[in-house]
Design an enzyme around this catalytic site. Structure first.
Site, short mmCIF file in Angstrom:
data_model
loop_
_atom_site.label_atom_id
_atom_site.label_comp_id
_atom_site.label_asym_id
_atom_site.label_seq_id
_atom_site.Cartn_x
_atom_site.Cartn_y
_atom_site.Cartn_z
N ASP A 1 40.19 16.78 -18.09
CA ASP A 1 40.34 17.32 -16.74
C ASP A 1 39.96 16.20 -15.78
OD1 ASP A 1 40.78 19.75 -17.96
OD2 ASP A 1 39.30 20.84 -16.79
N HIS B 1 40.12 14.94 -25.42
CA HIS B 1 41.06 15.42 -26.42
C HIS B 1 42.14 14.39 -26.70
CE1 HIS B 1 39.63 19.71 -26.22
NE2 HIS B 1 39.11 19.21 -25.11
N SER C 1 32.85 10.32 -15.58
CA SER C 1 33.39 9.14 -16.23
C SER C 1 34.84 8.90 -15.85
CB SER C 1 33.25 9.28 -17.75
OG SER C 1 31.91 9.53 -18.11
#
Length: 260
Positions: free
Chosen positions: A86, A142, A227
């Site tokens: 995200d 992911h 990050s």
């Protein structure tokens, strides 16, 4: 002047003990009291979270929370490269013939980013995308596509801010920060460098999947603080989706590009 002042302030505060204190507090039981305020301040949608809020015993546990599978559907087209996180699309575009890409007016060399001239050569004239995760976001990482892991290694030591100020005023923010680099081979036999960049103070990028075979959408790790992810694609390997725009927020599983 602003750039020099910013760099001086960060150098003074970004040290081993500062990092230790921040990380220690976030993992302490005391930090649990901050979770409701954290949710309110960052306007986090709690209905997507897998656990009940009271089940988190520390702020760190909440930060690396899981979300429901239904809230993050993964694009199923065989050619799809999906967002691994995200994040906000900070920048995307073409890597130049001399192996340079640009973010917030700063130039980054592939050789500095990857720590190897030989590896960098394979990405000249390719494409790149930079994805920024704010402290509010879901911080699990992911797989962007089915892939074979070719190599995985760490570069850098300290982690400076990767927000808009860090990218604009920081010194070699992306190519100098602590980072975990993973080179993967995609189903079209083209390669991608999938780079996880540490954020301010804390270098914690945790792997949860050490397999050599990745499957699109499966979890491979998580960030412990806000990050950035950088993906580099070799020449003639992908085309970015028309929906990808600078400044746009994109969720894990949404289409980023199509393999050629």
């Amino acid at each position: 002047m602003r750039e020099k002042l910013y760099q001086s302030m960060i150098e003074l505060t970004n040290g081993k003990w500062t990092s230790y204190i921040i990380k220690g507090f976030a993992q302490s039981k005391l930090s649990k009291k901050m979770i409701p305020s954290y949710i309110k301040y960052f306007d986090i949608t709690i209905k997507e979270i897998s656990n009940n809020i009271q089940d988190f015993s520390t702020l760190h546990e909440f930060f690396i929370r899981n979300v429901t599978q239904e809230s993050r559907p993964v694009a199923q087209l065989e050619s799809a490269v999906v967002s691994p996180v995200d994040a906000k699309v900070e920048k995307f575009g073409n890597i130049s013939l001399d192996g340079v890409f640009h973010v917030k007016g700063k130039s980054y060399k592939l050789q500095d980013m990857l720590g190897s001239e030989k590896l960098a050569d394979a990405y000249v004239n390719g494409k790149y995308i930079v994805l920024y995760l704010s402290p509010a976001e879901y911080h699990r990482i992911h797989a962007p596509t089915d892939a074979k892991v070719l190599r995985q290694y760490i570069l850098g030591s300290k982690s400076y801010p990767v927000n808009k100020w860090g990218l604009q005023y920081g010194k070699n923010t992306i190519s100098g920060n602590y980072r975990l680099l993973t080179e993967i081979e995609m189903p079209n036999t083209k390669n991608c460098f999938f780079i996880k960049v540490g954020a301010m103070f804390v270098n914690s990028i945790e792997l949860t999947n050490t397999s050599k075979d990745w499957y699109k959408g499966e979890e491979v790790g998580y960030f412990s603080f806000g990050s950035t992810v950088v993906m580099l694609f070799s020449e003639d390997s992908i085309e970015f989706a028309p929906t990808v725009q600078e400044g746009k927020f994109i969720r894990m599983g949404e289409l980023v590009a199509n393999m050629l």
